[in-house]
Enzyme design. Structure first.
Site, mmCIF file in Angstrom:
data_model
loop_
_atom_site.group_PDB
_atom_site.id
_atom_site.type_symbol
_atom_site.label_atom_id
_atom_site.label_comp_id
_atom_site.label_asym_id
_atom_site.label_seq_id
_atom_site.Cartn_x
_atom_site.Cartn_y
_atom_site.Cartn_z
ATOM 1 C CE LYS A 1 37.340 2.773 10.037
ATOM 2 N NZ LYS A 1 36.835 1.535 9.383
ATOM 3 C CG ASP B 1 40.567 1.123 8.719
ATOM 4 O OD1 ASP B 1 39.531 0.551 8.380
ATOM 5 O OD2 ASP B 1 41.122 1.974 7.979
HETATM 6 N N1 GLU Z 1 38.238 -1.459 9.873
HETATM 7 C C1 GLU Z 1 37.359 -2.534 9.490
HETATM 8 C C2 GLU Z 1 36.221 -1.990 8.670
HETATM 9 O O1 GLU Z 1 36.417 -1.075 7.902
HETATM 10 C C3 GLU Z 1 36.944 -3.395 10.667
HETATM 11 C C4 GLU Z 1 36.330 -2.688 11.811
HETATM 12 C C5 GLU Z 1 36.092 -3.577 13.044
HETATM 13 O O2 GLU Z 1 36.449 -4.740 13.031
HETATM 14 O O3 GLU Z 1 35.525 -3.038 13.997
HETATM 15 O O4 GLU Z 1 35.104 -2.466 8.694
#
Ligand code: GLU
Length: 443
Positions: A126, A166
């Site tokens: 992340k 996100d």
């Molecule tokens: N931010 C999204 C999540 O919390 C998607 C992350 C992504 O597609 O890599 O899963």
């Protein structure tokens, strides 16, 4: 002291300044107790819990950019590569003033188990920044994104770490970041997901988290003898997750009556006009208070309040810790039957416990909102084979993935004698795959 308690105590000592990470770790480790107890000696010797709660590496960097007045601005950028036992690091980039190490670390930790549950080969990571895209011009957002990617590009790659959107990072931001990555590396590769459809993006990615949440909720309700048809749904948030959750809920015959943003919330007893919400949020990038211009009979209230409304199903799709114990009590008192998390960790630990004790079907985010990252993994597959699948093909795969995730969580909960506890089920099922991969690959 049990191995779980020992590790929790060490984590609390080491991460005292990161309450969100501790909250996420506590939830996961507590629900893993039955699994750990059966293999305590092996897991302790392998230090498996210490290893899975410590990121592989964390980057924190300076992001400088110039605003429209010519003033230089400084933000902090983050990328945490948490665990790549089952695939390249994968997870979004959050752009919000609240971002600091503790937020990115909790999100990265959740991502390990979520990504494992999808059944696809993606590890957990992340990132993000304390930059606030709200109120910034397109040029300012571009300047920030280019500077952010100038540093981030050193750590990522299509087979290394693949960021995505996100909160605060949507198609516009991904586009600017992708452009900068390409410029710096001279390579056109699937290094980011959530890309535009003209340059390697996947159909359904925009809708995926919201649609997936409803596919999961539908499976959970059906398994327990209910259906979404004619149900009243309260949704919080008005971003990408909330909008497409509402869209799919309506397609499945439910009535959505609420949505919220950071300043207030709307209640439309006759059912929301989603086209109006889309225009306000996706086109004008404005506040929900404008909704009354489209639907004069609807109510707009400042502040929080979505969970005070009578509903059958509650879908928190805004942000972490937005549904607390008082909200949980109000939902139970109003006859709510199910809560499914579209956001990451929107329900506090006490609220989750209260809802589960009162017989509410509870779908944890790491299972219920996995449709976004699952479709990101499908985007990676399409990029690798240099093909684009149709909307129906991707949607069908997404639906299957979400139904499978529900089945996995339900099965693991049954296997460990906690039937109907989808929090434990999701944590256990997600953990098993990662733990086996870590053990197989050695220290
Ligand atoms: N931010 C999204 C999540 O919390 C998607 C992350 C992504 O597609 O890599 O899963």
């Amino acid at each position: 002291m049990s191995y779980v308690d020992e590790v929790l105590a060490k984590l609390k000592q080491k991460n005292a300044a990161e309450p969100e990470f501790l909250q996420a770790a506590e939830e996961v480790l507590n629900s893993l107790r039955p699994v750990i107890d059966r293999n305590e000696e092996l897991y302790r010797r392998e230090a498996l819990l210490e290893r899975i709660t410590e990121p592989d590496r964390q980057f924190k960097f300076k992001v400088t950019w110039v605003d429209d007045k010519g003033q230089t601005q400084v933000n902090t950028g983050y990328r945490i590569q948490f665990n790549n036992a089952i695939g390249p690091y994968k997870g979004g980039l959050r752009l919000h003033p609240s971002v600091y190490t503790g937020i990115i670390k909790f999100l990265g930790f959740e991502q390990i188990f979520k990504n494992s549950l999808t059944g696809l080969p993606i590890g957990g990571g992340k990132g993000g920044s304390d930059f606030d895209p709200k109120g910034k011009s397109d040029r300012e957002v571009m300047a920030f994104c280019q500077s952010f990617m100038t540093e981030l590009s050193k750590y990522i790659g299509a087979d290394i770490d693949v960021p995505a959107g996100d909160i605060g990072t949507g198609a516009r931001e991904i586009g600017y970041m992708f452009g900068q990555y390409k410029r710096l590396t001279n390579s056109f590769e699937g290094v980011l997901t959530g890309k535009g459809l003209t340059y390697g993006g996947s159909l359904v990615r925009t809708q995926a988290t919201g649609y997936g949440l409803l596919y999961f909720t539908d499976a959970m309700l059906k398994h327990n003898g209910y259906s979404l048809d004619s149900k009243t749904i309260a949704i919080s948030g008005a971003g990408n997750v909330a909008i497409y959750a509402a869209e799919k809920a309506m397609q499945l015959g439910a009535k959505v009556v609420t949505m919220s943003d950071s300043t207030g919330w709307i209640y439309d007893a006759e059912g929301l006009d989603l086209d109006a919400v889309k225009e306000i949020k996706e086109v004008k990038r404005a506040r929900l208070s404008e909704y009354k211009n489209y639907r004069p009979n609807a109510e707009y209230h400042e502040g929080k309040g979505v969970w005070s409304v009578k509903c059958d199903v509650a879908l928190p799709c805004a942000t972490q810790n937005e549904l607390n114990l008082d909200d949980a009590k109000a939902l139970v008192a109003n006859g709510c039957i199910a809560v499914a998390e579209g956001a990451n960790m929107p329900t506090t630990l006490e609220a989750t416990e209260y809802l589960q004790k009162n017989g509410i079907l509870f779908a944890p985010g790491k299972a219920a909102n996995a449709g976004g990252v699952a479709t990101s993994a499908l985007e990676m597959s399409q990029n690798s084979e240099r093909l684009s699948w149709t909307f129906e093909e991707v949607d069908q795969k997404l639906k299957q993935i979400m139904t499978d995730i529900f089945a996995k969580a339900a099965e693991a909960a049954d296997r460990y004698d906690v039937p109907g506890d989808y929090v434990a089920g999701a944590n256990i099922a997600g953990f098993e795959k990662v733990a086996n991969a870590m053990l197989a690959q050695g220290v």
